[in-house]
Design a protein around this motif. Structure first.
Motif, PDB file in Angstrom:
ATOM      1  N   LYS A 175     -32.581 -26.125  -1.982  1.00  0.00           N
ATOM      2  CA  LYS A 175     -33.470 -25.238  -1.727  1.00  0.00           C
ATOM      3  C   LYS A 175     -32.675 -23.678  -1.974  1.00  0.00           C
ATOM      4  CE  LYS A 175     -36.953 -24.181  -0.194  1.00  0.00           C
ATOM      5  NZ  LYS A 175     -37.396 -24.083   0.913  1.00  0.00           N
ATOM      6  N   PHE A 176     -31.088 -23.601  -0.814  1.00  0.00           N
ATOM      7  CA  PHE A 176     -31.011 -22.848  -0.810  1.00  0.00           C
ATOM      8  C   PHE A 176     -29.601 -22.312  -1.737  1.00  0.00           C
ATOM      9  CE2 PHE A 176     -32.853 -22.993   3.136  1.00  0.00           C
ATOM     10  CZ  PHE A 176     -32.841 -21.594   3.719  1.00  0.00           C
ATOM     11  N   LEU A 177     -29.317 -23.772  -2.498  1.00  0.00           N
ATOM     12  CA  LEU A 177     -28.624 -22.889  -3.648  1.00  0.00           C
ATOM     13  C   LEU A 177     -29.046 -22.203  -5.062  1.00  0.00           C
ATOM     14  CD1 LEU A 177     -27.356 -26.095  -4.661  1.00  0.00           C
ATOM     15  CD2 LEU A 177     -26.293 -24.718  -3.488  1.00  0.00           C
ATOM     16  N   ARG A 178     -28.193 -21.099  -5.352  1.00  0.00           N
ATOM     17  CA  ARG A 178     -28.967 -19.606  -5.978  1.00  0.00           C
ATOM     18  C   ARG A 178     -28.354 -20.956  -7.523  1.00  0.00           C
ATOM     19  NH1 ARG A 178     -31.209 -16.505  -2.722  1.00  0.00           N
ATOM     20  NH2 ARG A 178     -30.187 -16.866  -1.103  1.00  0.00           N
ATOM     21  N   THR A 179     -28.190 -19.732  -8.045  1.00  0.00           N
ATOM     22  CA  THR A 179     -28.664 -19.845  -9.933  1.00  0.00           C
ATOM     23  C   THR A 179     -27.264 -20.260 -10.342  1.00  0.00           C
ATOM     24  OG1 THR A 179     -27.168 -17.770 -10.488  1.00  0.00           O
ATOM     25  CG2 THR A 179     -29.575 -17.823 -10.571  1.00  0.00           C
ATOM     26  N   THR A 180     -27.043 -21.364 -11.708  1.00  0.00           N
ATOM     27  CA  THR A 180     -25.878 -21.327 -11.887  1.00  0.00           C
ATOM     28  C   THR A 180     -25.116 -21.001 -11.968  1.00  0.00           C
ATOM     29  OG1 THR A 180     -27.161 -23.295 -12.981  1.00  0.00           O
ATOM     30  CG2 THR A 180     -25.064 -22.671 -13.902  1.00  0.00           C
ATOM     31  N   GLN A 181     -25.328 -19.410 -12.675  1.00  0.00           N
ATOM     32  CA  GLN A 181     -23.578 -18.756 -12.290  1.00  0.00           C
ATOM     33  C   GLN A 181     -22.829 -17.930 -10.905  1.00  0.00           C
ATOM     34  OE1 GLN A 181     -25.961 -14.654 -14.367  1.00  0.00           O
ATOM     35  NE2 GLN A 181     -23.282 -14.255 -15.095  1.00  0.00           N
ATOM     36  N   THR A 182     -24.387 -17.921 -10.672  1.00  0.00           N
ATOM     37  CA  THR A 182     -24.032 -17.538  -8.838  1.00  0.00           C
ATOM     38  C   THR A 182     -22.672 -18.719  -8.242  1.00  0.00           C
ATOM     39  OG1 THR A 182     -25.686 -16.131  -8.623  1.00  0.00           O
ATOM     40  CG2 THR A 182     -24.623 -16.566  -6.687  1.00  0.00           C
ATOM     41  N   GLU A 183     -23.675 -19.731  -8.365  1.00  0.00           N
ATOM     42  CA  GLU A 183     -22.895 -21.069  -7.751  1.00  0.00           C
ATOM     43  C   GLU A 183     -21.502 -20.895  -8.871  1.00  0.00           C
ATOM     44  OE1 GLU A 183     -22.967 -22.366  -4.862  1.00  0.00           O
ATOM     45  OE2 GLU A 183     -25.186 -21.790  -4.541  1.00  0.00           O
TER      46      GLU A 183
END
Ligand SMILES: Nc1ncnc2c1ncn2[C@@H]1O[C@H](COP(=O)(O)OP(=O)(O)OP(=O)(O)O)[C@@H](O)[C@H]1O
Ligand SMILES: [Mg+2]
Length: 598
Positions: free
Chosen positions: A140-148
């Protein structure tokens, strides 16, 4: 330790580099949340070692406890693969170069499947799919694809800059993001990752002090950032963050960058692994040096001496004001200063006309005479200025007539807007900020004198009492020793009054009261307990700023001449003490290009 896809990428890449790989491919899907595959041509893992590789506390890199005191590899804890395998579906395929075939091991959420033989090229490939599939909270703590993906790219960038001789590639969703062929020179890698303009601005650093080697590049102060994230520092190939070294870097650029701007660097530090403890931080990002002071001095010293012998001029561009996102590399293409110059040029052309012979700037009409754009002659004897007319013109408050006689070189220096000096130089023209240049010269002269203890100070015949606010008086008296070094002697006189008994000659035009108020203000903005050295520096800046000619002061031709003649007194006459450029250069080629002549 494994917080996000980028942490997996970092650990796997470190393993590949430790395995001696010369080529590493990184392929990710959905910012790494879906899958990460890293393939290398390193030494490989023998089939019977595969289970150990993913077991906790198993490492091939440390044999006995002593090894921990001389770590030469990026990894040494034997934890990374185990903790990644714990929270993902991991497939490890490997083949040592001397084996006929490879072997494959799959681990799902920490549970290992049986090892299978598999055909694969020499080297290792690790695939990590569905990270955190069994720990939904972390997912759940993962951010958007772009941020990751941004973090993944940064992880690759950090390692790639540390090993320019290794071929890296990064692709996302099947699209190639970076292909970084091996290079001899780090500068070439910087060019691919951050663009040619930054790479071209780099200044080479190479210093060896006993057994500590520091090499790499720092950027010309025309390139800076709003934060310190572009400071790539490596210790024996390991990317590190080190507050003390960041501070040394900031010190080296003191006076070259505007407040709030940070230098850019790509510096590789090499020293014997025994002199550093890398086992102090969970992600090994911070290290502990045995002799941090020495490394600090080496970094600061080598940068300072390099800057003294480097032409740090801002070529036809100035850094913009700090950007709001603080992340852009700011080299302006067209700046206010540039457009002001072109405006000026345009207006001058508007009031001139071509005759058969020389180009004549006509005397403006009376209403134009009140225009601040008046052109003052400040030419040197070589210029074809009718000196008498010019002087009369200035004295009468109306502009002189300039004749551009083609047979003679044009005027060398002009003051415009009562603030800039325009000077013809060999390969173009230079626009100088009169206040900034004068301030720099005064600051350096002052600093030299203060350091040598020979600052001229005038003892007042009758000491002058100055009334201050209670806190100002306290602040001033507390720092009286420092003021003494600046030629300013103050003593308590009861209540909130201080007595000034000696006064710096440089400030003769200002009243002691005015100067003390400014100094007290400066002391109060410095916060609780400033370092005496920093404080002294701030006070010298203040004094230089106060004593310098102002932006807007009209100068006589002699004053301009004398200011330009003093330029050589400043080691860095290209920047004012606050780091703003004092001069901009527009090359003839740039002008020709702008006017579409080439
Ligand atoms: N790409 C690779 N090529 C060859 N051997 C590898 C590779 N990746 C892992 N290994 C082997 O697997 C072991 C475990 O790797 P892991 O990353 O878990 O630990 P480490 O690198 O020793 O220490 P750290 O936890 O500090 O990274 C390594 O010690 C190494 O022997
Ligand atoms: Mg490792």
């Amino acid at each position: 330790m494994i917080e996000r896809p980028a942490s997996v990428v970092k650990e796997l890449l470190e393993n590949s580099l430790d395995a001696g790989a010369t080529r590493v491919e990184v392929a990710v899907e959905k910012g790494g949340a879906e899958s990460i595959r890293i393939t290398d041509n390193g030494c490989g893992i023998a089939a019977e070692q595969l289970s150990l590789a993913v077991a906790s506390h198993a490492t091939s890199k440390i044999v006995d406890a002593d090894d921990l005191f001389r770590v030469e590899t990026l990894g040494f804890r034997g934890e990374a693969l185990a903790s990644i395998a714990e929270v993902s579906r991991l497939v490890l395929k490997s083949r040592p170069a001397d084996c006929e075939s490879g072997a494959e091991l799959e681990v799902v959420g920490g549970r290992a499947e049986p090892i299978r033989p598999v055909g694969c090229p020499p080297g290792t490939s690790v695939e990590v799919r569905q990270l955190f599939f069994n720990t939904p909270v972390r997912q759940k703590f993962l951010r958007t694809t772009q941020t990751e993906m941004g973090h993944v790219t940064e992880a690759v960038t950090r390692l790639a800059l540390g090993c320019p001789g290794v071929h890296f590639s990064l692709s996302h969703g099947g699209r190639l993001v970076h292909d970084l062929p091996p290079v001899d020179d780090l500068r070439q890698r910087v060019a691919i990752l951050f663009g040619e303009p930054l790479a071209e601005s780099l200044i080479k650093i190479d210093s060896l002090d006993n057994d500590i080697r520091l090499q790499g590049y720092v950027a010309n102060p025309t390139h800076s950032r709003g934060n310190n994230r572009m400071q790539y520092l490596y210790l024996n190939g390991r990317y590190i963050r080190d507050r003390s070294l960041q501070h040394a870097l900031g010190e080296a650029y003191r006076g070259l960058l505007l407040t709030g701007r940070y230098p850019i660097c790509f510096l590789l530090l090499e020293l014997s692994p025994a002199q550093v403890d890398v086992n102090v931080h969970p992600t090994k990002l911070e290290v502990r040096f045995q002799d941090g002071g020495r490394i600090y001095s080496q970094l600061l010293g080598s940068l300072r001496s390099k800057f003294l012998t480097t032409d740090l001029v801002a070529r036809g561009s100035v850094p913009q004001q700090p950007a709001t996102d603080g992340d852009q590399d700011e080299v302006a293409r067209s700046t206010p200063a540039t457009s002001e110059l072109f405006d000026w040029a345009k207006r001058q052309l508007g009031s001139s006309h071509r005759q058969d012979g020389p180009l004549v700037f006509e005397k403006p009409t009376s209403e134009e005479a009140g225009d601040p754009l008046r052109l003052h002659s400040v030419s040197l004897p070589t210029a074809s200025v009718d000196r008498e007319v010019a002087d009369r013109g200035v004295a009468a408050g109306s502009p002189p007539i300039l004749r551009a006689d083609p047979a003679l070189p044009p005027p060398r220096a002009l003051q415009i807007h009562n603030r800039y000096l325009v000077v013809e130089i060999e390969d173009g023209l230079e626009v100088i900020d009169q206040h900034a240049l004068h301030e720099r010269i005064l600051y350096e002269t002052l600093r030299e004198k203060v350091l040598a203890g020979v600052l001229e100070s005038q003892r007042l015949l009758v000491p002058e009492p100055v009334d201050l606010a209670a806190d100002e008086a306290a602040a001033v008296l507390e720092q009286s020793e420092l003021f003494r070094r600046l030629g300013l002697e103050v003593e308590p006189f009861g209540g909130e009054t201080v007595l000034v008994s000696a006064y710096p000659a440089m400030l003769a035009n200002f009243s002691p009261g005015e100067v003390l108020h400014s100094l007290a203000e400066q002391l109060q903005t410095e916060g609780k307990s400033p370092e005496p050295r920093d404080l002294l520096d701030e006070l010298m800046h203040m004094i230089a700023c106060k004593a310098a000619i102002k932006f807007g002061d009209r100068l006589t031709p002699e004053e301009v001449e004398s200011l330009l003649a003093q330029r050589h007194l400043a080691q860095d006459h290209q920047h004012c003490p606050h780091g703003r450029p004092t001069a901009l250069v527009f090359t003839r080629e740039q002008l020709d290009r702008q006017f579409k002549r080439i």
